[in-house]
Design an enzyme around this catalytic site. Structure first.
Site, PDB file in Angstrom:
ATOM      1  N   LEU A 144       0.797  -1.320  -0.294  1.00  0.00           N
ATOM      2  CA  LEU A 144       0.104   0.163  -0.330  1.00  0.00           C
ATOM      3  C   LEU A 144       0.749   1.406   0.231  1.00  0.00           C
ATOM      4  O   LEU A 144       0.205   2.375  -0.805  1.00  0.00           O
ATOM      5  CB  LEU A 144      -1.026   0.213   1.497  1.00  0.00           C
ATOM      6  CG  LEU A 144      -1.860   1.255   1.701  1.00  0.00           C
ATOM      7  CD1 LEU A 144      -2.968   1.596   0.145  1.00  0.00           C
ATOM      8  CD2 LEU A 144      -2.555   0.627   2.616  1.00  0.00           C
TER       9      LEU A 144
ATOM     10  N   THR B 137       9.646   6.691   1.810  1.00  0.00           N
ATOM     11  CA  THR B 137      10.728   6.594   2.506  1.00  0.00           C
ATOM     12  C   THR B 137      10.996   4.344   2.847  1.00  0.00           C
ATOM     13  O   THR B 137       9.665   4.288   2.689  1.00  0.00           O
ATOM     14  CB  THR B 137      10.454   6.963   3.847  1.00  0.00           C
ATOM     15  OG1 THR B 137       9.648   6.173   4.737  1.00  0.00           O
ATOM     16  CG2 THR B 137      10.173   8.262   4.204  1.00  0.00           C
TER      17      THR B 137
ATOM     18  N   ASP C  51      13.832   4.046   9.238  1.00  0.00           N
ATOM     19  CA  ASP C  51      13.697   2.649  10.201  1.00  0.00           C
ATOM     20  C   ASP C  51      13.004   3.179  10.672  1.00  0.00           C
ATOM     21  O   ASP C  51      13.697   3.808  11.943  1.00  0.00           O
ATOM     22  CB  ASP C  51      15.406   1.394  10.347  1.00  0.00           C
ATOM     23  CG  ASP C  51      14.798   0.439  10.820  1.00  0.00           C
ATOM     24  OD1 ASP C  51      13.489   0.732  11.752  1.00  0.00           O
ATOM     25  OD2 ASP C  51      15.955  -0.492  11.246  1.00  0.00           O
TER      26      ASP C  51
ATOM     27  N   ASN D  65       2.548   3.660   7.571  1.00  0.00           N
ATOM     28  CA  ASN D  65       2.383   2.753   7.203  1.00  0.00           C
ATOM     29  C   ASN D  65       3.103   1.671   7.054  1.00  0.00           C
ATOM     30  O   ASN D  65       2.550   0.306   7.791  1.00  0.00           O
ATOM     31  CB  ASN D  65       1.991   3.122   5.371  1.00  0.00           C
ATOM     32  CG  ASN D  65       1.895   1.780   4.419  1.00  0.00           C
ATOM     33  OD1 ASN D  65       1.150   1.093   4.133  1.00  0.00           O
ATOM     34  ND2 ASN D  65       3.225   1.544   3.810  1.00  0.00           N
TER      35      ASN D  65
ATOM     36  N   SER E 210      -3.833   1.103   9.968  1.00  0.00           N
ATOM     37  CA  SER E 210      -4.400  -0.010  10.742  1.00  0.00           C
ATOM     38  C   SER E 210      -5.045  -0.978  10.266  1.00  0.00           C
ATOM     39  O   SER E 210      -4.101  -1.494   9.611  1.00  0.00           O
ATOM     40  CB  SER E 210      -5.511   0.475  11.883  1.00  0.00           C
ATOM     41  OG  SER E 210      -5.991  -0.640  13.031  1.00  0.00           O
TER      42      SER E 210
ATOM     43  N   TYR F  83      -0.417  -9.336  16.475  1.00  0.00           N
ATOM     44  CA  TYR F  83      -0.189  -8.230  15.384  1.00  0.00           C
ATOM     45  C   TYR F  83      -1.689  -7.781  15.731  1.00  0.00           C
ATOM     46  O   TYR F  83      -1.646  -6.725  15.680  1.00  0.00           O
ATOM     47  CB  TYR F  83      -0.965  -9.269  14.462  1.00  0.00           C
ATOM     48  CG  TYR F  83      -1.070  -8.318  13.256  1.00  0.00           C
ATOM     49  CD1 TYR F  83       0.079  -7.353  11.879  1.00  0.00           C
ATOM     50  CD2 TYR F  83      -2.296  -7.681  12.729  1.00  0.00           C
ATOM     51  CE1 TYR F  83      -0.415  -6.419  11.522  1.00  0.00           C
ATOM     52  CE2 TYR F  83      -2.462  -7.142  11.622  1.00  0.00           C
ATOM     53  CZ  TYR F  83      -1.686  -6.304  10.936  1.00  0.00           C
ATOM     54  OH  TYR F  83      -2.347  -5.449   9.504  1.00  0.00           O
TER      55      TYR F  83
ATOM     56  N   LYS G  22      -2.180  -3.209  17.067  1.00  0.00           N
ATOM     57  CA  LYS G  22      -3.110  -2.743  15.587  1.00  0.00           C
ATOM     58  C   LYS G  22      -4.778  -1.884  16.796  1.00  0.00           C
ATOM     59  O   LYS G  22      -4.495  -1.089  17.109  1.00  0.00           O
ATOM     60  CB  LYS G  22      -3.882  -2.884  14.676  1.00  0.00           C
ATOM     61  CG  LYS G  22      -2.988  -3.784  12.900  1.00  0.00           C
ATOM     62  CD  LYS G  22      -2.096  -2.505  12.769  1.00  0.00           C
ATOM     63  CE  LYS G  22      -1.477  -2.555  11.636  1.00  0.00           C
ATOM     64  NZ  LYS G  22      -0.886  -1.205  11.323  1.00  0.00           N
TER      65      LYS G  22
ATOM     66  N   THR H  43      -0.785  -7.428  -1.203  1.00  0.00           N
ATOM     67  CA  THR H  43       0.519  -7.273  -0.695  1.00  0.00           C
ATOM     68  C   THR H  43       1.261  -8.164   0.027  1.00  0.00           C
ATOM     69  O   THR H  43       1.124  -9.125  -0.187  1.00  0.00           O
ATOM     70  CB  THR H  43       0.495  -5.548   0.423  1.00  0.00           C
ATOM     71  OG1 THR H  43      -0.117  -6.112   1.138  1.00  0.00           O
ATOM     72  CG2 THR H  43      -1.264  -5.185   0.055  1.00  0.00           C
TER      73      THR H  43
END
Length: 281
Positions: A17, A35, A59, A86, A137, A151, A155, A186
């Site tokens: 994304l 970045t 990073d 992101n 998120s 995970y 979030k 992705t």
């Protein structure tokens, strides 16, 4: 170049994304600091768009590098109008199977990296009384499943943090949007995914089955990253950007079903809930 052209700062642009957002923004004529941990992965994208794009090494787990990247972007473009947090990844493990170093690394990227980048960008936005922060998120920030508990924990943290942030910065002219995608095509369930080396037999039919099912989605996810990128940009540029933006039919279906489940549970225990207060005088 018109100085009013919006300036976006996006973390994690090498793939997925983040890459789609950077590509779409630059094609629309915006300016963007793109970045990645390895800036070579975004150098070509930036080179194709001249002085409207700036490729930076970032990073997000390195606070000094965060500060340097933000400073360079502001020096190059004069400001940052929109921050997109992101950078992040997934981790597969039953809760008991989680490995301490991996769990902490996950939080360092998905939560603390987002915090550090946000805090680095906010002073400039506050000074101008303008700006927007987009925190990527997940549907997994609203509903949780087996094998991705850690995970989800990251979030859910992003969700709570963002709600508080939105309340704090709205009077200063700064907006906040949480983006909550379902499965998009992705690398999240493929090369970017990490998983615990520990496998406990008792969880094979639950967390283990979902580990396999999650990895099997790679390359077949229904979500289109470019359509998602366009939706995010359009939402931010709308007259009233939303606090939450679900992306994908599955996100809408599962999130609304989750609301129904929550309400049913609350209603079932309503009398017990209310009974915990002191009696009315």
């Amino acid at each position: 170049m018109n100085d009013s052209t919006p300036v976006w700062f996006i973390t994690g642009c090498s793939t997925g994304l983040g890459r789609a957002l950077a590509t779409t923004l630059l094609e629309r004529g915006h300016r963007a600091a793109v970045t990645a941990r390895d800036p070579r992965t975004v150098a070509g994208l930036a080179a194709d768009h001249g002085d409207r794009a700036l490729a930076l090494a970032l990073d997000v787990t390195d606070p000094a590098q965060v500060a340097e990247a933000v400073e360079r972007a502001e020096a190059e473009f004069g400001r940052i109008d929109v921050l997109v947090n992101n950078a992040g990844y997934g981790y597969l493990a039953a809760v008991e199977e989680g490995q301490d170093a991996e769990i902490r690394a996950l939080f360092d990227t998905n939560v603390f990296g987002l915090v550090d980048t946000t805090r680095a960008v906010l002073p400039g936005m506050r000074a101008r009384r303008a700006g927007h922060i987009v925190n990527i998120s997940s549907l997994g920030g609203l509903a949780a499943f087996g094998a991705t508990g850690y995970y989800h924990a990251t979030k859910f943290a992003v969700e709570g943090l963002s709600e508080s942030l939105a309340a704090e910065v709205a009077p200063l002219g700064i907006g906040v949007t949480l983006v909550e995608p379902a499965a998009f095509r992705t690398d999240w369930s493929g090369p970017s995914m990490r998983q615990s080396a520990t496998v406990i037999e008792d969880y094979v039919a639950t967390a283990g089955a979902r580990r396999a099912a999650t990895l099997a989605t790679y390359g077949h996810q229904p979500g289109d990253p470019l359509r998602a990128a366009a939706a995010v940009i359009d939402a931010v540029e709308s007259p009233e950007p939303p606090l939450r933006l679900l992306l994908g039919k599955a996100a809408y279906d599962i999130a609304t079903a989750r609301l129904d489940t929550l309400r049913a549970g609350f209603d079932t225990w309503r009398d017990v809930t209310i009974g915990a207060d002191y009696p009315a005088a």
